[in-house]
Design a protein around this motif. Sequence first.
Motif, mmCIF file in Angstrom:
data_model
loop_
_atom_site.group_PDB
_atom_site.id
_atom_site.type_symbol
_atom_site.label_atom_id
_atom_site.label_comp_id
_atom_site.label_asym_id
_atom_site.label_seq_id
_atom_site.Cartn_x
_atom_site.Cartn_y
_atom_site.Cartn_z
ATOM 1 N N ASP A 171 0.663 -1.662 -0.387
ATOM 2 C CA ASP A 171 0.449 0.142 0.392
ATOM 3 C C ASP A 171 0.732 1.329 0.349
ATOM 4 O O ASP A 171 0.339 2.411 -0.044
ATOM 5 C CB ASP A 171 -0.908 0.400 1.152
ATOM 6 C CG ASP A 171 -2.150 -0.932 0.875
ATOM 7 O OD1 ASP A 171 -2.184 -1.737 0.429
ATOM 8 O OD2 ASP A 171 -3.081 -1.063 1.472
ATOM 9 N N ASN A 175 0.009 3.812 -3.052
ATOM 10 C CA ASN A 175 0.173 5.698 -3.208
ATOM 11 C C ASN A 175 1.504 6.023 -3.055
ATOM 12 O O ASN A 175 0.985 8.157 -3.347
ATOM 13 C CB ASN A 175 0.583 5.937 -0.996
ATOM 14 C CG ASN A 175 -0.897 4.887 -0.132
ATOM 15 O OD1 ASN A 175 -2.240 5.447 -0.727
ATOM 16 N ND2 ASN A 175 -0.978 4.893 0.514
ATOM 17 N N GLU A 297 -12.838 -6.411 -4.713
ATOM 18 C CA GLU A 297 -11.705 -5.576 -5.287
ATOM 19 C C GLU A 297 -11.868 -5.278 -6.418
ATOM 20 O O GLU A 297 -10.538 -5.570 -7.049
ATOM 21 C CB GLU A 297 -10.325 -7.308 -4.682
ATOM 22 C CG GLU A 297 -10.323 -7.343 -3.286
ATOM 23 C CD GLU A 297 -9.093 -8.573 -3.036
ATOM 24 O OE1 GLU A 297 -8.284 -8.711 -2.120
ATOM 25 O OE2 GLU A 297 -8.644 -9.161 -4.055
ATOM 26 N N GLU A 306 -9.447 10.140 -3.482
ATOM 27 C CA GLU A 306 -9.933 9.063 -3.472
ATOM 28 C C GLU A 306 -9.772 8.332 -2.043
ATOM 29 O O GLU A 306 -8.055 9.209 -1.595
ATOM 30 C CB GLU A 306 -10.298 7.885 -3.932
ATOM 31 C CG GLU A 306 -11.364 7.507 -5.329
ATOM 32 C CD GLU A 306 -11.659 8.797 -6.147
ATOM 33 O OE1 GLU A 306 -12.401 9.859 -5.117
ATOM 34 O OE2 GLU A 306 -11.063 8.847 -7.228
ATOM 35 N N TYR A 309 -4.761 4.142 0.052
ATOM 36 C CA TYR A 309 -4.574 2.472 0.816
ATOM 37 C C TYR A 309 -3.649 2.755 2.251
ATOM 38 O O TYR A 309 -3.135 4.073 2.753
ATOM 39 C CB TYR A 309 -3.855 1.822 -0.530
ATOM 40 C CG TYR A 309 -4.704 1.865 -1.623
ATOM 41 C CD1 TYR A 309 -5.915 1.060 -1.616
ATOM 42 C CD2 TYR A 309 -4.367 2.756 -2.305
ATOM 43 C CE1 TYR A 309 -6.134 0.953 -3.321
ATOM 44 C CE2 TYR A 309 -4.633 2.713 -3.447
ATOM 45 C CZ TYR A 309 -5.822 1.140 -4.172
ATOM 46 O OH TYR A 309 -6.378 1.510 -5.195
ATOM 47 N N ASP A 310 -4.042 1.845 3.468
ATOM 48 C CA ASP A 310 -3.679 1.758 4.058
ATOM 49 C C ASP A 310 -2.790 1.053 4.535
ATOM 50 O O ASP A 310 -1.988 0.001 4.150
ATOM 51 C CB ASP A 310 -4.544 0.758 5.045
ATOM 52 C CG ASP A 310 -4.112 1.129 6.441
ATOM 53 O OD1 ASP A 310 -3.535 0.790 6.916
ATOM 54 O OD2 ASP A 310 -5.784 1.525 7.620
ATOM 55 N N GLU A 320 -5.686 -6.161 1.888
ATOM 56 C CA GLU A 320 -6.217 -4.949 1.893
ATOM 57 C C GLU A 320 -6.812 -4.489 0.989
ATOM 58 O O GLU A 320 -6.933 -3.097 1.715
ATOM 59 C CB GLU A 320 -4.205 -4.606 1.109
ATOM 60 C CG GLU A 320 -4.059 -4.705 0.126
ATOM 61 C CD GLU A 320 -3.529 -6.229 -0.587
ATOM 62 O OE1 GLU A 320 -3.251 -6.383 -1.583
ATOM 63 O OE2 GLU A 320 -3.060 -6.628 0.566
ATOM 64 N N LYS A 321 -7.160 -4.790 0.006
ATOM 65 C CA LYS A 321 -7.721 -3.891 -1.431
ATOM 66 C C LYS A 321 -9.670 -3.859 -0.648
ATOM 67 O O LYS A 321 -10.445 -3.924 -1.145
ATOM 68 C CB LYS A 321 -7.528 -4.618 -2.393
ATOM 69 C CG LYS A 321 -6.153 -3.950 -3.349
ATOM 70 C CD LYS A 321 -6.411 -4.312 -4.753
ATOM 71 C CE LYS A 321 -6.334 -5.491 -4.998
ATOM 72 N NZ LYS A 321 -5.686 -6.306 -6.565
ATOM 73 N N GLN A 324 -9.825 -1.341 1.417
ATOM 74 C CA GLN A 324 -10.062 -0.159 0.628
ATOM 75 C C GLN A 324 -11.166 -0.351 0.241
ATOM 76 O O GLN A 324 -11.944 0.973 -0.280
ATOM 77 C CB GLN A 324 -9.191 -0.652 -0.466
ATOM 78 C CG GLN A 324 -9.592 0.761 -1.559
ATOM 79 C CD GLN A 324 -8.515 2.000 -0.930
ATOM 80 O OE1 GLN A 324 -8.402 2.429 0.175
ATOM 81 N NE2 GLN A 324 -8.245 3.668 -1.291
ATOM 82 N N LYS A 327 -13.499 1.085 3.170
ATOM 83 C CA LYS A 327 -13.601 2.475 3.465
ATOM 84 C C LYS A 327 -14.564 3.257 2.409
ATOM 85 O O LYS A 327 -14.928 4.009 2.462
ATOM 86 C CB LYS A 327 -12.470 2.778 2.975
ATOM 87 C CG LYS A 327 -11.592 3.002 4.359
ATOM 88 C CD LYS A 327 -10.558 3.643 3.559
ATOM 89 C CE LYS A 327 -9.015 2.701 4.781
ATOM 90 N NZ LYS A 327 -7.933 3.660 4.238
#
Length: 394
Positions: A171, A175, A297, A306, A309-310, A320-321, A324, A327
């Motif tokens: 992530d 980013n 995803e 937007e 990503y964490d 991880e997606k 997202q 969120k």
Amino acid sequence: MKEEEWMEDNGKQEERKEEDEGELKKVGRREISPGVFCQDKDLIFRQGLRGNYWVLYNYIIADKSFRCDESITYTTHADYTFLDNLEPIIERWMGPVSLAVYAPGEDFINSVQAILYFRNCLASELVRDYTTFHLFFDWEHTPQSVPSQDQLQNMVRFLGAFHYNLTIPLDHFRNVARETAQTHFVFPSDIELYPSPGTIPSFLEMVKANVGPGSPLKPRVYVNSIFEIDISAEHLPREKVELVNMIKSGLVIPFHKHVCSACHNIPFAQNWTEAPVKPGMSVLHVGKRVKPYQRWEPIYIGTNSEPVYDERLSWEGRREKMVQGYKMCVLDYEFHILDNAFLIHRPGIKTMKILHSNIDNKKVAAQNSFINKKILPQVKKTNQLVYCLGCCPE
């Protein structure tokens, strides 16, 4: 008011409007769709700390530059062993690419040399023209030296691989690549996913027309359908008609069909393949991240507005997606599914056997626990006044 006075006043208003538009262009502010403006920006080398990682932003910059309204930036991430995907991506994309490369320790010099090889030693200049590279490493694996921009000019040798057994901060990659883009629209994707040709002009024309379904009051992103292709295929599909024919023949299947079908079970998927193909691009349907799509995803074209990503999550820990997606559900995002845009994975169908060979069960369990106990409660708490949290399945 007399007609002559009205015409004179109206003419002055038009002149002022033209002057205002001219001033906006002088400072690089441009209208990308009715009422939506973007700001041009230069790509300038800089460096800085990001968590436990040192980032070299715009370390190697593409030869071509773009206004904020004239293209879409394909943003992605990799280590240097995946750079052979760049040329086929760009050949189909023909627009800017922002690539974050993880290069710890001795991998740093190998990464630089690999980048310079693909920039300077291929028959085409696509990588050199379109790709901007950002390199980063963690403090515990700082390279012995970092070549300056002048020193880079003399480095074209490509060395062999050297790897550390490190957790991949995916992530962070996403980013860094996204936030450095010159263009208003960005397309965060994976480096082994190849876009359909012609997406950029068709998409920008659609956005400028400002027609289609959805609420103007809700945030939105534009989803691409994703597929895998058998390694025996002679070539990758370039248009939807060709793709659909390959689906019917069995050469192409939905992405991760044999691995995690729910992860890419796109709403209205069957309708997407059956819908008549029309020229240009439009939104076929508007989807939401609700049951049965809570594990979806999506990979989408959006902007830097937007959610980021964490960066506490890793690729090895998975999901991880999905975080997202959660969120974005909480923020009431609409997922506008594009009719003629798709991604095709580098040839080869993924299987559970291949997946299991790459899974670290301890890291998956630890990240799942962290997501459920820390991240999801934090998302709920910080967004409790925004949307109906109960509408978003976990």
